[in-house]
Design a protein around this motif. Structure first.
Motif, short mmCIF file in Angstrom:
data_model
loop_
_atom_site.label_atom_id
_atom_site.label_comp_id
_atom_site.label_asym_id
_atom_site.label_seq_id
_atom_site.Cartn_x
_atom_site.Cartn_y
_atom_site.Cartn_z
N PRO A 44 0.81 -1.22 0.00
CA PRO A 44 0.00 0.00 0.00
C PRO A 44 0.84 1.27 0.00
O PRO A 44 0.42 2.29 -0.53
CB PRO A 44 -0.83 -0.11 1.28
CG PRO A 44 -0.15 -1.12 2.11
CD PRO A 44 0.53 -2.06 1.17
N VAL A 45 2.05 1.20 0.58
CA VAL A 45 2.93 2.38 0.55
C VAL A 45 3.36 2.66 -0.88
O VAL A 45 3.31 3.81 -1.34
CB VAL A 45 4.16 2.17 1.46
CG1 VAL A 45 5.16 3.31 1.28
CG2 VAL A 45 3.72 2.09 2.91
N LEU A 49 2.44 5.95 -3.01
CA LEU A 49 3.49 6.79 -3.58
C LEU A 49 3.31 6.94 -5.09
O LEU A 49 3.55 8.02 -5.65
CB LEU A 49 4.88 6.21 -3.26
CG LEU A 49 5.32 6.34 -1.80
CD1 LEU A 49 6.59 5.54 -1.55
CD2 LEU A 49 5.53 7.81 -1.42
N ASN A 50 2.88 5.88 -5.75
CA ASN A 50 2.60 5.98 -7.19
C ASN A 50 1.44 6.93 -7.45
O ASN A 50 1.47 7.72 -8.40
CB ASN A 50 2.31 4.60 -7.78
CG ASN A 50 3.57 3.82 -8.06
OD1 ASN A 50 4.52 4.35 -8.65
ND2 ASN A 50 3.62 2.57 -7.64
N GLY A 54 1.42 10.63 -9.47
CA GLY A 54 0.46 11.10 -10.47
C GLY A 54 -0.09 12.47 -10.14
O GLY A 54 -0.45 13.23 -11.05
N GLU A 55 -0.13 12.82 -8.85
CA GLU A 55 -0.60 14.13 -8.40
C GLU A 55 0.54 15.16 -8.35
O GLU A 55 0.32 16.29 -7.95
CB GLU A 55 -1.25 14.01 -7.03
CG GLU A 55 -2.51 13.16 -7.03
CD GLU A 55 -3.09 12.98 -5.63
OE1 GLU A 55 -2.61 13.63 -4.69
OE2 GLU A 55 -4.05 12.19 -5.51
N ARG A 56 1.74 14.72 -8.70
CA ARG A 56 2.93 15.57 -8.74
C ARG A 56 3.38 16.03 -7.35
O ARG A 56 4.08 17.02 -7.21
CB ARG A 56 2.73 16.77 -9.67
CG ARG A 56 2.39 16.34 -11.10
CD ARG A 56 2.19 17.51 -12.01
NE ARG A 56 3.42 18.25 -12.19
CZ ARG A 56 3.50 19.57 -12.33
NH1 ARG A 56 2.39 20.30 -12.30
NH2 ARG A 56 4.64 20.18 -12.51
N SER A 60 9.33 10.29 -9.17
CA SER A 60 9.83 8.92 -9.28
C SER A 60 10.63 8.77 -10.56
O SER A 60 10.20 9.23 -11.63
CB SER A 60 8.65 7.93 -9.28
OG SER A 60 9.11 6.62 -9.51
N GLU A 61 11.81 8.16 -10.43
CA GLU A 61 12.64 7.88 -11.59
C GLU A 61 13.08 6.43 -11.52
O GLU A 61 13.38 5.93 -10.44
CB GLU A 61 13.86 8.79 -11.64
CG GLU A 61 13.54 10.25 -11.87
CD GLU A 61 14.80 11.10 -11.98
OE1 GLU A 61 15.87 10.51 -12.21
OE2 GLU A 61 14.68 12.31 -11.85
#
Length: 201
Positions: A44-45, A49-50, A54-56, A60-61
């Protein structure tokens, strides 16, 4: 995908900490450590985080994991300009008299009070997409808003004056004050970025 009863509280907890500025720009968000802190599994973490990526609110790279976004002065100026545009749209959206706004009391932090004020103004437009855009932009700006008193004079007085105008009837006066508010922050964007990085005392 994690079950909603686990994912939503995990997402909410991480989002609150990001908006509150608990982690400095570029801070690495280690999913395993966060899972241990929150008492949940790592899945769930990672899902939260994903979603926040998406909400900026998170970057993530590949191979680098998740990090708190680091906005430089130019990024901040662009974000403040976008927020100004959104607020202008919200104020002009309504064709009739500007409605009375009641700002919730009992919030002491400058970032939270500012977000509540602008969120209340945006809500008068009664446009869900606009509300979401304002909320998302406010979340990106909030860690920097909390540093404003170190970069700008009279931020508390300025916010109180905006709150008074938002509860009044003059659309023109509110538009002008909000324009001045954003102009001051665009001018201080480099200083706010330095403070967020810890480059300046």
């Amino acid at each position: 995908m994690s079950p909603a009863h686990v994912l939503e509280p995990t997402y909410d907890a991480l989002r609150r900490r990001l908006v509150a500025g608990d982690w400095s720009p570029s801070y690495r968000l280690e999913a395993a450590r966060l899972a241990e802190e929150l008492g949940v599994s790592i899945t769930p973490v990672r899902d939260a985080l994903n979603r926040l990526t998406g909400e900026r609110l998170v970057e993530s790279e590949p191979g680098e994991g998740f990090r708190v976004p680091r906005l430089d002065g130019a990024d901040l100026r662009t974000t403040f300009a976008w927020h100004h545009r959104l607020m202008t749209i919200a104020i002009r959206w309504r064709g009739g008299p500007f409605p009375l706004i009641e700002i919730p009391q009992g919030h002491d932090g400058i970032g939270e009070r500012t977000a509540l004020l602008f969120g209340s103004i945006a809500a008068t437009a009664r446009n869900g997409e606009l509300n979401r855009a304002v909320t998302q932009t406010a979340a990106r700006l909030n860690p920097y808003r909390q540093l404003e008193a170190r970069a700008l004079d009279d931020v508390e007085l300025e916010l109180a004056a905006l709150e008074a105008l938002a509860g009044g009837r003059s659309r023109t006066a509110l538009l002008g004050a909000i324009g001045d508010y954003h102009a001051r922050r665009k001018a201080a964007a480099d200083r706010l970025a330095e403070l967020a990085r810890g480059d300046a005392s």
